[in-house]
Write an enzyme that holds these catalytic residues in place. Structure first.
Site, mmCIF file in Angstrom:
data_model
loop_
_atom_site.group_PDB
_atom_site.id
_atom_site.type_symbol
_atom_site.label_atom_id
_atom_site.label_comp_id
_atom_site.label_asym_id
_atom_site.label_seq_id
_atom_site.Cartn_x
_atom_site.Cartn_y
_atom_site.Cartn_z
ATOM 1 N N HIS A 69 -46.774 -16.931 7.374
ATOM 2 C CA HIS A 69 -45.641 -16.851 8.291
ATOM 3 C C HIS A 69 -45.285 -15.412 8.657
ATOM 4 C CE1 HIS A 69 -43.148 -16.102 4.640
ATOM 5 N NE2 HIS A 69 -42.340 -15.502 5.481
ATOM 6 N N ASP A 99 -49.354 -20.962 2.916
ATOM 7 C CA ASP A 99 -48.616 -19.809 3.441
ATOM 8 C C ASP A 99 -49.308 -18.497 3.068
ATOM 9 O OD1 ASP A 99 -46.595 -18.649 4.966
ATOM 10 O OD2 ASP A 99 -45.383 -18.213 3.198
ATOM 11 N N SER A 175 -41.388 -10.978 1.295
ATOM 12 C CA SER A 175 -42.263 -12.130 1.390
ATOM 13 C C SER A 175 -43.690 -11.671 1.691
ATOM 14 C CB SER A 175 -41.782 -13.062 2.499
ATOM 15 O OG SER A 175 -42.478 -14.279 2.477
#
Length: 323
Positions: A69, A99, A175
């Site tokens: 993402h 992811d 992230s």
């Protein structure tokens, strides 16, 4: 308690805290230089001002792992290292199911972080989340491993397997960065796409990340067989292991069976325990993901299961291609 007793107790607590601090600092010093900021421009140019996250170098020739993402649909991104170096990088492949994305810089990078074996993780051990949201320095949070082998649903509805839960909070921009053990090995890839992550953080286990990386390098994408189950890694009671003629200490318990999928057609149900695939032990979710690779698609596959309250059974399932 007397004055000197209190002084000794305080000194002991201080020594323990200092040892903990040194352990965390040493791990950060080992891995921190490999943690990059990943920036994606609004037009895919990689200029600052677009989306951003973190990543980490896994090979000196410029291979970097980050979140799917973070790179989104970009073809190229910009990488900023802690020493001030920056470079354009191209996206080699993405895997929305975990992811995870793999990118490569145009120039070699000298520092790399080693991927550890997430199967060796234990609940309660120290976990350190490192990110590089600013490009020229890293941020650090520390906590403990709270749970292992989870299957969690991402914000886009996809189910992510082999997830590590930790209370090492995930700062904005971190992230895609590494979750690190006290020995300086990467044990997971931090992700912020899990629903309901307030106050806790999640990371995709390093063994699953390693599988994804290998698939992307070989095929440009991840090939997966699909049987239509979600599960958790559980401790395997000794009496069940003995019945299965196995020394395994863990297995996978089915948490959900998707309607109309190959598993439901073969009679698998919620609560069944998966022990092996084609004779290969399934010790956790990462094993199930690895064993259900692209070569299993369309081929009858024997899966050893223990249904609730019943005897061991071998079910034949024909995996489909992952939707």
């Amino acid at each position: 308690m007397g004055y000197f007793d209190r002084k000794i107790e305080a000194a002991g607590d201080g020594a323990l805290l200092d040892a903990y601090s040194q352990t965390v600092s040493r791990a950060v010093e080992l891995v921190g230089p490999s943690v990059a900021q990943i920036t994606v421009g609004a037009n895919g140019s990689g200029r600052q001002g677009g989306g951003q996250g973190s990543g980490f170098v896994i090979s000196p020739d410029g291979l970097i792992v980050t979140n799917n993402h973070v790179v989104s649909d970009a073809k190229t991104v910009r990488v900023y290292m802690p020493d001030g170096f920056s470079s354009e990088a191209r996206v080699l492949g993405r895997d929305p199911d975990t992811d995870i994305a793999l990118i490569r810089t145009d120039t070699s990078l000298g520092t790399a972080a080693p991927l550890g074996n997430s199967k060796n993780l234990k609940r309660g051990q120290i976990a350190i989340a490192i990110g590089n949201p600013l490009g020229f320095e890293w941020t650090v949070t520390a906590g403990v491993v709270s749970a292992l082998g989870r299957s969690m649903r991402a914000q886009n509805g996809r189910l992510i397997d082999d997830v590590i839960q930790t209370d090492a909070s995930l700062n904005p921009g971190n992230s895609g960065g590494p979750l690190v053990s006290t020995t300086g090995e990467v044990i997971g890839v931090n992700t912020a796409v899990i629903r309901g992550a307030q106050g806790i953080a999640f990371a995709v286990a390093s063994n699953t990340a390693n599988f994804v990386i290998s698939e992307i390098l070989r095929f440009g994408h991840v090939r997966r067989a699909y049987i239509g189950v979600a599960g958790d890694t559980i401790a395997l009671p000794r009496h069940i292991a003995v019945r299965a003629h196995s020394n395994a200490e863990s297995a996978v318990r089915i948490r959900r069976v998707e309607a109309g999928g190959p598993a439901q057609s073969a009679g698998l149900q919620e609560g069944d325990i998966i022990l092996a695939v084609e004779g290969q032990p399934v010790l956790g979710i990462d094993d199930l993901v690895r064993l259900l690779n692209g070569e299993r698609i369309g081929k009858p596959t024997e899966i050893l299961v223990l249904p609730i309250g019943n005897m061991l059974e071998t079910r034949v399932i024909t995996p489909a291609s992952r939707p």
